[in-house]
Design a protein around this motif. Structure first.
Motif, PDB file in Angstrom:
ATOM      1  N   HIS A  34      42.522  26.960  48.705  1.00  0.00           N
ATOM      2  CA  HIS A  34      41.769  28.166  48.368  1.00  0.00           C
ATOM      3  C   HIS A  34      41.692  29.111  49.576  1.00  0.00           C
ATOM      4  O   HIS A  34      41.048  28.805  50.571  1.00  0.00           O
ATOM      5  N   ARG A  35      42.408  30.230  49.487  1.00  0.00           N
ATOM      6  CA  ARG A  35      42.521  31.194  50.599  1.00  0.00           C
ATOM      7  C   ARG A  35      43.134  30.517  51.839  1.00  0.00           C
ATOM      8  O   ARG A  35      42.833  30.896  52.973  1.00  0.00           O
ATOM      9  N   GLU A  61      46.829  29.502  47.585  1.00  0.00           N
ATOM     10  CA  GLU A  61      46.282  30.581  46.763  1.00  0.00           C
ATOM     11  C   GLU A  61      46.394  31.936  47.447  1.00  0.00           C
ATOM     12  O   GLU A  61      46.147  32.043  48.656  1.00  0.00           O
ATOM     13  N   ASP A  63      44.802  35.753  46.774  1.00  0.00           N
ATOM     14  CA  ASP A  63      44.107  36.832  46.066  1.00  0.00           C
ATOM     15  C   ASP A  63      44.863  38.100  46.429  1.00  0.00           C
ATOM     16  O   ASP A  63      45.250  38.277  47.593  1.00  0.00           O
ATOM     17  N   HIS A  76      40.816  38.958  49.640  1.00  0.00           N
ATOM     18  CA  HIS A  76      39.909  38.580  48.556  1.00  0.00           C
ATOM     19  C   HIS A  76      39.081  39.727  48.002  1.00  0.00           C
ATOM     20  O   HIS A  76      38.949  39.883  46.796  1.00  0.00           O
ATOM     21  N   GLU A 167      46.234  35.361  42.411  1.00  0.00           N
ATOM     22  CA  GLU A 167      45.162  35.953  41.594  1.00  0.00           C
ATOM     23  C   GLU A 167      45.210  37.472  41.649  1.00  0.00           C
ATOM     24  O   GLU A 167      45.181  38.079  42.737  1.00  0.00           O
ATOM     25  N   LYS A 169      43.318  40.602  41.561  1.00  0.00           N
ATOM     26  CA  LYS A 169      41.913  40.961  41.749  1.00  0.00           C
ATOM     27  C   LYS A 169      41.578  42.246  40.992  1.00  0.00           C
ATOM     28  O   LYS A 169      42.182  43.296  41.234  1.00  0.00           O
ATOM     29  N   GLN A 204      46.765  33.874  38.070  1.00  0.00           N
ATOM     30  CA  GLN A 204      45.380  33.688  37.623  1.00  0.00           C
ATOM     31  C   GLN A 204      44.648  35.025  37.653  1.00  0.00           C
ATOM     32  O   GLN A 204      44.936  35.890  38.487  1.00  0.00           O
TER      33      GLN A 204
HETATM   34  O1  G3P Z   1      40.778  31.877  42.020  1.00  0.00           O
HETATM   35  C1  G3P Z   1      39.919  30.790  41.958  1.00  0.00           C
HETATM   36  C2  G3P Z   1      38.771  31.131  42.820  1.00  0.00           C
HETATM   37  O2  G3P Z   1      39.332  31.555  44.020  1.00  0.00           O
HETATM   38  C3  G3P Z   1      37.967  32.206  42.196  1.00  0.00           C
HETATM   39  O3  G3P Z   1      37.018  32.653  43.041  1.00  0.00           O
HETATM   40  O4  G3P Z   1      36.131  34.572  44.224  1.00  0.00           O
HETATM   41  O5  G3P Z   1      37.273  32.776  45.479  1.00  0.00           O
HETATM   42  O6  G3P Z   1      38.589  34.337  44.095  1.00  0.00           O
HETATM   43  P1  G3P Z   1      37.279  33.628  44.270  1.00  0.00           P
END
Ligand code: G3P
Ligand code: CA
Length: 341
Positions: A34-35, A61, A63, A76, A167, A169, A204
């Motif tokens: 995550h990030r 991941e 964003d 993000h 993702e 955004k 996503q």
């Molecule tokens: O994409 C899954 C999770 O990362 C969603 O929350 O706010 O960290 O992008 P966020």
């Protein structure tokens, strides 16, 4: 007698073989960084991505937000303030809410910023004080293309196939600014060879309309993940995340997506008075609709009060609820947990 013994032996072998086949067909849960390895290095820096790669993440991941000149950057927030020095570098460029928005800056301007560990803008303190020290190091923003090239390069040099988990955004925000983030990202993914489900990629979004466009307007076969938030997080949003968690909502999601990305608390709701963990039926119902389940976000330094450590939460989600993977800031810890199962 000998015949009977032989029959039972053969039957046992057959049953065992069938079981082995089923077990080997079941996929291992995936680790989604995550990030990046954001528990250790500032989020969405190339350094945090390289570290996550080396820690054995299956997917990294990204964003994605668009700049004023339509470049896709890995970032993000819609605004730059919580993780960069934009306020001191570009005085007078904030909007009326005091924030500096990515969409108001050229890529060259954004690439000149320094990235730091995330601040809580309410008090200007580090969001995670035990993590990488604020203001130290030499970190920069990068584009989605830069990150893909690094991952694909590492895949070649280490002979692996680590994937990307992109993702989009706030597609609606981009649309209000005459930008089509779906079009920009899909074009880029195509240029880098992510054109079929056999390439290691997921797309996503919290926005179901964007995912439906990818499926129906672009006829894309890339696997899509419907992220599920809470209605009160973004009251102005047209998305109904409460409905998405119902059987009917999941049925609808299954018409365009390969899986869901729920907040982990939408699956694990806490412990009862006897200390027994309680769950919703979200993971079960999603599975019944053929949807994969990837809850977010598992943090060793952001656990619910009733959970003793990350391993306990991983056990509840991966072993009890049989989710298909997790988003985590600590990919090494999840990889370690999976290796001991
Ligand atoms: O994409 C899954 C999770 O990362 C969603 O929350 O706010 O960290 O992008 P966020
Ligand atoms: Ca995300």
């Amino acid at each position: 007698m000998i015949c009977k013994k032989l029959f039972f032996s053969c039957a046992a072998v057959l049953v065992f073989s069938a079981y082995s086949l089923i077990v080997s067909a079941a996929k291992d849960p995936i680790v989604i960084a995550h990030r990046g390895a954001s528990g250790y290095l500032p989020e969405h820096t190339l350094e945090s991505k390289a570290m996550a790669y080396a820690m054995g993440a299956d997917y990294l991941e990204q964003d994605v937000v668009l700049t004023k000149d339509d470049h896709a950057i890995v970032f993000h927030d819609l605004y730059l303030d919580a993780v960069t020095d934009v306020a001191t570098r570009f005085p007078g460029r904030a909007r009326s809410d005091g924030k500096h928005y990515v969409i108001d800056f050229l890529l060259t301007e954004i690439l000149s910023l320094y990235v730091h560990e995330r601040l809580d803008l309410k008090n200007n303190q580090s969001k995670f004080p035990q993590r990488f020290p604020h203001g130290k190091g030499l970190f920069r923003v990068h584009t989605l293309a830069d990150e893909i090239e690094m991952i694909q390069g590492l895949n070649q040099s280490t002979n692996q196939s680590v994937g990307i988990f992109v993702e989009l955004k706030d597609p609606e925000w981009h649309k209000q600014h005459n930008k089509d983030i779906v079009a920009v990202v899909l074009k880029l993914l195509k240029e880098y060879g992510y054109t079929s489900p056999s390439t290691p990629v997921y797309i996503q979004s919290f926005d179901s309309n964007a995912l439906k466009r990818i499926k129906h307007e672009y006829n894309s076969s890339l696997p899509l993940i419907q992220l599920i938030g809470e209605n009160n997080w973004w009251p102005e949003s047209a998305m109904d995340y409460t409905f998405m968690q119902t059987k009917e909502g999941l049925r609808e999601i299954s018409t365009y997506a390969a899986g869901i990305g729920p907040w982990f608390k939408q699956i694990y709701t806490g412990k009862n008075s006897k200390g027994h963990p309680q769950f919703t039926e979200l993971a079960k119902h999603a599975r019944e609709k053929g949807l994969a389940v990837f809850p977010y976000t598992l943090r060793a330094d952001g656990l619910p009060k009733d959970i003793s450590d990350l391993n306990e939460l991983l056990h509840l989600l991966l072993d009890s609820q049989k989710v298909d993977g997790v988003f985590t800031d600590f990919p090494d810890a999840v990889r370690q947990f999976l290796s001991t199962r």
